[in-house]
Design a protein around this motif. Sequence first.
Motif, PDB file in Angstrom:
ATOM      1  N   GLU A  12       0.830  -1.210   0.000  1.00 11.40           N
ATOM      2  CA  GLU A  12       0.000   0.000   0.000  1.00 11.40           C
ATOM      3  C   GLU A  12       0.862   1.255   0.000  1.00 11.40           C
ATOM      4  O   GLU A  12       0.550   2.227  -0.702  1.00 11.40           O
ATOM      5  N   TRP A  13       1.943   1.259   0.788  1.00  8.65           N
ATOM      6  CA  TRP A  13       2.838   2.425   0.792  1.00  8.65           C
ATOM      7  C   TRP A  13       3.494   2.593  -0.572  1.00  8.65           C
ATOM      8  O   TRP A  13       3.624   3.710  -1.080  1.00  8.65           O
ATOM      9  N   THR A  14       3.901   1.489  -1.167  1.00 12.49           N
ATOM     10  CA  THR A  14       4.536   1.547  -2.482  1.00 12.49           C
ATOM     11  C   THR A  14       3.546   2.082  -3.522  1.00 12.49           C
ATOM     12  O   THR A  14       3.890   2.951  -4.334  1.00 12.49           O
ATOM     13  N   ALA A  15       2.325   1.583  -3.478  1.00 14.86           N
ATOM     14  CA  ALA A  15       1.297   2.028  -4.424  1.00 14.86           C
ATOM     15  C   ALA A  15       0.908   3.489  -4.197  1.00 14.86           C
ATOM     16  O   ALA A  15       0.494   4.173  -5.133  1.00 14.86           O
ATOM     17  N   HIS A  16       1.089   3.955  -2.984  1.00 15.74           N
ATOM     18  CA  HIS A  16       0.738   5.334  -2.641  1.00 15.74           C
ATOM     19  C   HIS A  16       1.641   6.333  -3.372  1.00 15.74           C
ATOM     20  O   HIS A  16       1.288   7.499  -3.528  1.00 15.74           O
TER      21      HIS A  16
END
Length: 165
Positions: A12-16
């Motif tokens: 999720e952090w990467t996709a953010h």
Amino acid sequence: MPKDSIDQMVDEWTAHGTGLDVSALQVIGRLFRCAGHGQAAVVGALRPLGLSYGDFDVLNTLRRRADPGGTHPRALAETALITSGAMTARLDRLERGGLVARDPDPADRRAVRIRLTEAGTELAEKALDAVLAADEEFLAPLGADQRETLAALLKELLLHTESAR
């Protein structure tokens, strides 16, 4: 390997798209979660014996040290990394339960030494067996080589962190 909640958080952090390197969360997050699960297993193993982890620590420190004349409460507090007042409260509770006894220190009449009673020794043995069984159950998915590697890596982290203090 299946994904867990830590993988999901990192994804999720990467996709953010923040550009943050959150890879450390994969280690630290799992360390925290494992510590919590391990602690819960130990607390659960001690509950039927009527012991807190702090009580277990005192009883088995006394058992392990096996000081013939008893151990100074100050030394027990230092080992447990707690204040002398907190240790006094633990010792009071254990003494009321008949698990430890306070004897006068022959070298210093103002001081006392703490020793296990027979009941304390028996309970300490049962408690250690219960804790070791809980530890084994928690570590069951890991083979001997994996445990050795994990222990060495964690030791390296702790030595580095604790020597910097």
